[in-house]
Design an enzyme around this catalytic site. Structure first.
Site, PDB file in Angstrom:
ATOM      1  N   CYS A 150     -68.645  -5.492  98.581  1.00  0.00           N
ATOM      2  CA  CYS A 150     -70.012  -5.601  99.708  1.00  0.00           C
ATOM      3  C   CYS A 150     -69.791  -7.330 100.076  1.00  0.00           C
ATOM      4  O   CYS A 150     -71.048  -7.313 100.405  1.00  0.00           O
ATOM      5  CB  CYS A 150     -71.259  -5.117  99.191  1.00  0.00           C
ATOM      6  SG  CYS A 150     -71.628  -5.386  97.567  1.00  0.00           S
TER       7      CYS A 150
ATOM      8  N   CYS B 182     -67.736  -8.503  80.428  1.00  0.00           N
ATOM      9  CA  CYS B 182     -66.281  -8.835  81.157  1.00  0.00           C
ATOM     10  C   CYS B 182     -66.056  -7.797  82.528  1.00  0.00           C
ATOM     11  O   CYS B 182     -65.830  -6.907  82.528  1.00  0.00           O
ATOM     12  CB  CYS B 182     -65.956  -7.869  79.609  1.00  0.00           C
ATOM     13  SG  CYS B 182     -63.548  -8.211  79.776  1.00  0.00           S
TER      14      CYS B 182
ATOM     15  N   CYS C 126     -73.625  -1.851  96.433  1.00  0.00           N
ATOM     16  CA  CYS C 126     -72.974  -0.827  96.293  1.00  0.00           C
ATOM     17  C   CYS C 126     -72.600  -0.120  95.511  1.00  0.00           C
ATOM     18  O   CYS C 126     -71.312   1.306  96.201  1.00  0.00           O
ATOM     19  CB  CYS C 126     -71.777  -1.488  97.228  1.00  0.00           C
ATOM     20  SG  CYS C 126     -70.378  -2.566  96.111  1.00  0.00           S
TER      21      CYS C 126
ATOM     22  N   CYS D  39     -72.121  -2.888  90.759  1.00  0.00           N
ATOM     23  CA  CYS D  39     -72.960  -4.035  91.353  1.00  0.00           C
ATOM     24  C   CYS D  39     -73.736  -2.465  91.862  1.00  0.00           C
ATOM     25  O   CYS D  39     -74.071  -1.923  92.432  1.00  0.00           O
ATOM     26  CB  CYS D  39     -71.208  -3.768  92.767  1.00  0.00           C
ATOM     27  SG  CYS D  39     -72.786  -4.632  93.904  1.00  0.00           S
TER      28      CYS D  39
ATOM     29  N   CYS E  56     -69.474  -9.571  94.807  1.00  0.00           N
ATOM     30  CA  CYS E  56     -68.285  -8.322  95.014  1.00  0.00           C
ATOM     31  C   CYS E  56     -67.475  -8.356  96.170  1.00  0.00           C
ATOM     32  O   CYS E  56     -67.279  -9.097  97.147  1.00  0.00           O
ATOM     33  CB  CYS E  56     -69.570  -7.356  94.806  1.00  0.00           C
ATOM     34  SG  CYS E  56     -68.820  -5.933  95.634  1.00  0.00           S
TER      35      CYS E  56
END
Length: 140
Positions: free
Chosen positions: A55, A126, A104, A101, A52
């Protein structure tokens, strides 16, 4: 990245704006979508781990990545199902499944099912390139 807090939901909007570029903020925090075929990781075949961008949490690996020719990086599954949160998305006049995510709560993209891709899960995560960073695998 074991030093990450379990959740970053207490990060303020001002802190996110300071941490992210305007383009990253638009996708990760406001649920936007980058244009197709322009993302950094759309066609990459580099072995490694996708994290991510907000984070640093592990999301996907190159083992799950496949070429769907849809304009965004595609994965048949997350590295660990607990690393992402799936939410019903009824925006834009359709029903989709949003991928966020789990650490976060940043927007990553959407998952689509039953499209007939020859993958083990018949799913296509996607994901916006701008929502991730790629940590190349050690070649030792």
């Amino acid at each position: 990245m074991s030093d990450l807090p379990r959740t970053m939901n207490d990060t303020t909007d001002e802190q996110w704006r300071e941490k992210l570029t305007p383009e990253e903020y638009a996708v990760l925090r406001q649920g936007g979508t980058e244009r197709p075929f322009v993302g950094e990781y759309t066609d990459t075949e580099t072995a490694g781990t996708y994290r991510c961008r907000a984070c640093g949490a592990t999301l996907f690996t190159s083992k799950e990545k496949f070429h769907s020719h849809c304009g965004w990086p595609s994965f048949h599954a997350p590295e660990d199902a607990e690393n992402v949160t799936l939410l019903e998305d009824r925006s834009m006049g359709m029903v989709r499944t949003e991928v966020r995510c789990a650490n976060c709560d940043s927007h990553l993209g959407h998952v689509f099912r039953g499209e007939g891709y020859p993958t083990p899960t018949d799913e296509r995560f996607c994901i916006n390139s701008i929502s991730m960073t790629l940590e190349p695998a050690d070649e030792n």
